[in-house]
Write a protein that holds these residues in place. Structure first.
Motif, mmCIF file in Angstrom:
data_model
loop_
_atom_site.group_PDB
_atom_site.id
_atom_site.type_symbol
_atom_site.label_atom_id
_atom_site.label_comp_id
_atom_site.label_asym_id
_atom_site.label_seq_id
_atom_site.Cartn_x
_atom_site.Cartn_y
_atom_site.Cartn_z
ATOM 1 N N TRP A 76 61.489 -0.765 27.511
ATOM 2 C CA TRP A 76 60.947 -1.161 28.640
ATOM 3 C C TRP A 76 61.688 -2.440 29.476
ATOM 4 C CZ3 TRP A 76 58.779 1.264 33.001
ATOM 5 C CH2 TRP A 76 58.427 0.253 33.980
ATOM 6 N N MET A 113 62.701 4.530 33.111
ATOM 7 C CA MET A 113 61.892 3.620 33.272
ATOM 8 C C MET A 113 60.391 4.529 33.755
ATOM 9 S SD MET A 113 63.273 -0.179 34.913
ATOM 10 C CE MET A 113 61.595 -1.028 34.446
ATOM 11 N N ILE A 116 59.387 6.455 30.786
ATOM 12 C CA ILE A 116 58.639 5.692 29.704
ATOM 13 C C ILE A 116 57.079 5.467 30.210
ATOM 14 C CG2 ILE A 116 58.288 3.273 28.814
ATOM 15 C CD1 ILE A 116 61.068 2.988 28.657
ATOM 16 N N LYS A 117 56.876 5.396 31.479
ATOM 17 C CA LYS A 117 55.473 5.204 32.192
ATOM 18 C C LYS A 117 54.699 6.504 31.921
ATOM 19 C CE LYS A 117 54.366 2.937 35.622
ATOM 20 N NZ LYS A 117 54.334 1.988 36.830
#
Length: 143
Positions: A76, A113, A116-117
């Protein structure tokens, strides 16, 4: 302005080559000096290179699911630094009325990103302990 940039880069390249001709000890000590602001700018490529630079793809959610919490955390922040560098470069070039090279890089970073969340949210939902799940969701939403 164009001539200034061209001659400035030529002079900068000449000064750079003189520095590389210096002794190995001086070059090693010069490399050790690190300015944190340099991380907001991509290393300059030679304008003589006609070959297009190929950049990687965004991370897939299936790949991210295999990574540990710590690996995702590190990834991240690597992506965040990359995003900041790209946005700084884009803004700097826009201010000089120049074209931003490889604009497709920014969406790749944003997708990674976002994924990843998504993976971290999946893990928080699957957590059996409701307190820990709520804490994980708060952490993910703070990203």
């Amino acid at each position: 302005m164009f001539m200034t940039r061209v001659f400035g880069r030529t002079l900068f390249a000449a000064a750079k080559s003189e520095a590389s001709a210096a002794t190995a000890a001086a070059a090693a000590s010069a490399r050790m000096v690190h300015n944190p602001l340099q991380e907001f700018f991509e290393a300059d490529r030679s304008q003589d290179d006609d070959q297009p630079v190929v950049y990687g793809r965004s991370w897939k959610a299936s790949e991210l699911r295999l990574k540990s919490w710590d690996d995702l955390h590190k990834l991240w922040y690597v992506l965040l630094k990359e995003k900041n560098m790209l946005m700084t470069q884009r803004q700097m070039l826009h201010a000089q009325n120049l074209r931003f090279p490889n604009p497709e890089r920014l969406p790749k970073v944003r997708k990674s990103m976002c994924r990843i969340k998504h993976v971290l949210t999946e893990r928080a939902i699957e957590e059996p302990d409701p307190r820990r799940s709520a804490e994980m969701k708060r952490m993910v939403n703070a990203l």
